[in-house]
Each structure stands twice: as C-alpha cells, then as structure tokens.
Design a protein around this motif. Structure first.
Motif, mmCIF file in Angstrom:
data_model
loop_
_atom_site.group_PDB
_atom_site.id
_atom_site.type_symbol
_atom_site.label_atom_id
_atom_site.label_comp_id
_atom_site.label_asym_id
_atom_site.label_seq_id
_atom_site.Cartn_x
_atom_site.Cartn_y
_atom_site.Cartn_z
ATOM 1 N N PRO A 199 -2.640 2.543 -48.031
ATOM 2 C CA PRO A 199 -2.630 1.457 -47.040
ATOM 3 C C PRO A 199 -1.261 1.246 -46.409
ATOM 4 O O PRO A 199 -1.166 0.836 -45.253
ATOM 5 C CB PRO A 199 -3.064 0.232 -47.857
ATOM 6 N N GLY A 200 -0.185 1.519 -47.159
ATOM 7 C CA GLY A 200 1.153 1.355 -46.603
ATOM 8 C C GLY A 200 1.416 2.288 -45.447
ATOM 9 O O GLY A 200 2.018 1.900 -44.434
ATOM 10 N N TYR A 201 0.979 3.537 -45.575
ATOM 11 C CA TYR A 201 1.177 4.492 -44.483
ATOM 12 C C TYR A 201 0.277 4.165 -43.298
ATOM 13 O O TYR A 201 0.694 4.243 -42.140
ATOM 14 C CB TYR A 201 0.922 5.917 -44.968
ATOM 15 N N MET A 202 -0.959 3.775 -43.575
ATOM 16 C CA MET A 202 -1.851 3.365 -42.485
ATOM 17 C C MET A 202 -1.236 2.195 -41.732
ATOM 18 O O MET A 202 -1.291 2.129 -40.492
ATOM 19 C CB MET A 202 -3.221 2.991 -43.046
ATOM 20 N N SER A 208 -0.199 1.709 -37.678
ATOM 21 C CA SER A 208 -0.691 0.570 -36.915
ATOM 22 C C SER A 208 0.453 -0.179 -36.241
ATOM 23 O O SER A 208 0.366 -0.568 -35.068
ATOM 24 C CB SER A 208 -1.469 -0.379 -37.841
ATOM 25 N N VAL A 209 1.545 -0.383 -36.987
ATOM 26 C CA VAL A 209 2.720 -1.062 -36.435
ATOM 27 C C VAL A 209 3.298 -0.257 -35.274
ATOM 28 O O VAL A 209 3.634 -0.807 -34.207
ATOM 29 C CB VAL A 209 3.779 -1.266 -37.535
ATOM 30 N N GLU A 239 -9.751 4.443 -35.242
ATOM 31 C CA GLU A 239 -9.087 4.712 -33.960
ATOM 32 C C GLU A 239 -7.749 5.405 -34.184
ATOM 33 O O GLU A 239 -7.393 6.356 -33.476
ATOM 34 C CB GLU A 239 -8.876 3.400 -33.197
ATOM 35 N N ILE A 240 -6.987 4.921 -35.172
ATOM 36 C CA ILE A 240 -5.691 5.536 -35.483
ATOM 37 C C ILE A 240 -5.874 6.984 -35.903
ATOM 38 O O ILE A 240 -5.166 7.888 -35.431
ATOM 39 C CB ILE A 240 -4.973 4.718 -36.570
ATOM 40 N N LEU A 241 -6.831 7.224 -36.765
ATOM 41 C CA LEU A 241 -7.090 8.594 -37.232
ATOM 42 C C LEU A 241 -7.490 9.491 -36.077
ATOM 43 O O LEU A 241 -7.054 10.652 -35.990
ATOM 44 C CB LEU A 241 -8.177 8.580 -38.311
ATOM 45 N N SER A 242 -8.316 8.975 -35.184
ATOM 46 C CA SER A 242 -8.761 9.777 -34.037
ATOM 47 C C SER A 242 -7.583 10.103 -33.116
ATOM 48 O O SER A 242 -7.458 11.252 -32.645
ATOM 49 C CB SER A 242 -9.824 8.997 -33.260
ATOM 50 N N ILE A 245 -6.248 -4.036 -42.313
ATOM 51 C CA ILE A 245 -6.543 -3.382 -41.033
ATOM 52 C C ILE A 245 -8.040 -3.087 -40.988
ATOM 53 O O ILE A 245 -8.556 -2.386 -41.864
ATOM 54 C CB ILE A 245 -5.735 -2.081 -40.874
ATOM 55 N N PRO A 246 -8.759 -3.599 -39.982
ATOM 56 C CA PRO A 246 -10.203 -3.363 -39.906
ATOM 57 C C PRO A 246 -10.540 -1.872 -39.892
ATOM 58 O O PRO A 246 -9.752 -1.050 -39.397
ATOM 59 C CB PRO A 246 -10.601 -4.030 -38.590
#
Length: 342
Positions: free
Chosen positions: A189-192, A196-197, A335-338, A328-329
């Motif tokens: 989750p920290g890297y995700m 996001s930031v 969306e980030i992964l895509s 993060i939803p």
C-alpha cells in the motif's frame, strides 16, 4: 506541505524525583499532576515484562528494544515483528478472542488500523503519557503518536549518472529509457500511495511517461537499489534510506536524491493496547520512546526523521513531506495500474 514541529526537551533529573522533569515552555507534560514519576517506574518494574508488536524495520525495533532494556534492565522486554497485514491479523485475532499479548503496538503502515479499531487501544492522553502533550497535530491521532518518518528518495549510480535528477519530472529524460527500476505499486500500500500522490501532482501523463521509459519492475526497493549498485540501471525509485544505507556504507557507487517535491514519508506509529497485560510498562515505554533518550536510540540508524525537534542526530524531515494515502479506492488503484501498463 511544510510541517511545523514542536520541541521536546529532557532535563537531567534523578529518577528518585521523576523520570522526566519540565525545563522549558515547550516542555511536554509541564504542570501536569500525573507526570511520569517513580511510582510509574516502580509499577512497571513490578510488572517486570513488556511485549511489543511491530511492523517497523528489524534494525529499528531491535535498536529500540535494546535501548529500553539498557534503561530498564529489570523489565524483560520482547518483541514480535511481522509485515503489516500479518501483524494486523495476529493482533485482531487475539483482540477478538480476548487474549491480547501485546502491550505496545507499533505499525509503520496503515495507521488507520488503530483508529478503525479504537476500542482495542488506549487514548494517549498527557495523563497517561506526559511527553505526548506537545506532539504536533500532524503526527498524532487520539490513540497514536507518530515517532519517526522514513521518506521516499531516488537512488542513482554515480558512475553512470553525471547529473542526477533534481525533480520528479527530470526522471522522464529520454537518456534513462531502459535504465530505470520502478517498484511495482502492487508490492505494498505504501508504494501504491506514492504513485497516487505523484499522479495528483503531475497528472496521468506522468505515469504514462514512466511506463514509456521501459522500466524494470521489481517487488521491493531493496532489489531496485541493488540493481543500481551493480550498474545494471541508472535510477531506482520509489526507494527508502533503509534500503540504501548498507550499500552506501559498503562503498557501492550509489547516491540518493532527497527532499523531492512531493516527498512521501512512511511513519512509525506507537499505541498502547487497551487490554495491555503490562499497562504500566507500556506507558513507561511509550514515554521513554518519545523522550530525548528514546530519540537518541532511534536516530542512531541514519534513515529516520524526527517528527519533533530534538537534539538527536536524526535525518532532517523533508520540507515537502506528505503523508501516505492508505485508503485508495479499488477503481483508482486500477486506473494507476493501467496508466503504468501493469
């Protein structure tokens, strides 16, 4: 976000008078009738035991425990360390069964676990923990104080990179194509949160441009730092000081770029369990941890920043520090992964 920090000062005082005594206007616990006294020390020693559950780094928790043992050798202090999810699952199972083993809970990921399960933790009031009184709002909740920050940085190879990036957009230079190591956002989750930031700061185009660099994807920052140290890549990020310090100490040709805008920082939180088997030892430990003496121990490892101003030799807190986003939803994560081609 510029963060204001309070000042903690600790006077040299005899334990026969008090564990801590006030010595300035910014002094935590000043004027508090229930400041830590020898009564608490004696009660903690009478309990004689302390158990800490932590997800913080092995070197950090070992140093902290050893420091507390040296301060209070009469208290048998042990710890259990596990990654965030495993730690949360173990503690939740014990709490639900009414068989809590931990006196102190120290996560460095997902601090919302404590707030979401506040009935399992004691509210950290100045009456319980005097040194918590002056803690800055940015680094505390009703049930936790955030004691250290480990900030994201960028690692580069000094033999292959003459002029390292000084901003996040600099990493998109064409010269780094095929020479960048990125940590997979799925790794934790920290890297995700970092992606996001960064997305919020620079837009979808930035993440797409990262993917266009044809990066090497890894699951841990340690692997990324090692890849750069061998010369196989020029840059690795997001990374942490704890993954680079030993490589630098060994003479590997790597350096880091810090204080980038924005700089996400992972905090180490500390909480006292509501059903602590040794509540006095837990209170004594937390107050010791957030004193100058505790900070001297934590800051011996040159990877952590203090969340308050102390005399200890901590790494300076990033001027552009931002807290992680732990909630993060799922659709935003997808969306980030895509955008990254993951």
């Amino acid at each position: 976000m510029n963060v204001s920090r309070a000042v903690i000062g600790v006077c040299a005082a005899s334990l026969s008078v008090a564990l801590l005594s006030s010595c300035g206007s910014a002094e935590p616990g000043e004027g508090d009738a229930d400041e830590v006294t020898t009564d608490l020390v004696e009660a903690a020693i009478q309990e004689g035991q302390l158990t800490i559950y932590a997800s913080t780094g092995e070197s950090q928790i070992e140093a902290i425990v050893e420091g507390f043992r040296e301060a209070y050798p009469e208290i048998s202090t042990e710890y259990f360390r596990a990654a965030g999810t495993a730690l949360f699952n173990r503690f939740a199972s014990e709490a639900e069964a009414g068989a809590v083993m931990a006196d102190v809970f120290m996560p460095n990921v997902q601090p919302s676990f404590v707030q979401d399960n506040s009935e399992w933790f004691s509210e950290l009031t100045p009456e319980l923990v005097p040194n918590s009184e002056a803690w800055p709002e940015e680094f505390r909740t009703d049930h936790t104080v955030q004691v250290t920050v480990e900030s994201i940085l960028l690692v580069y190879n000094t033999e292959t990179v003459d002029q390292p990036p000084t901003t996040w957009p600099d990493v998109l230079d064409e010269r780094y194509r095929g020479r960048v190591v990125l940590v997979d956002p799925n790794a934790s989750p920290g890297y995700m949160s970092w992606y996001s930031v960064i997305r919020d700061q620079f837009g979808d185009e930035f993440l797409e441009a990262l993917a266009d660099l044809d990066p090497m994807w890894v699951d841990t920052a340690a692997v990324g730092a090692q890849q750069v140290a061998t010369g196989g890549s020029d840059l690795a990020f997001p990374n942490y000081p704890s993954q680079t310090a030993s490589l630098q100490a060994s003479g590997a040709p790597i350096e880091t770029v810090t204080d980038l805008d924005p700089t996400q920082g992972i905090t180490t939180d500390v909480a006292i369990t509501a059903d602590a088997p040794n509540p006095h030892a837990a209170r004594l430990f937390v107050d010791w941890l957030i004193s100058e003496e505790g900070y001297d121990v934590m800051c011996e490892d040159p990877v952590f920043s203090a969340t308050v101003e102390v005399e200890a030799d901590c790494v300076e807190l990033a001027s552009n520090h931002v807290s992680p986003r732990w909630e993060i939803p799922d659709d935003e994560q997808q969306e980030i992964l895509s955008l990254l081609g993951r």
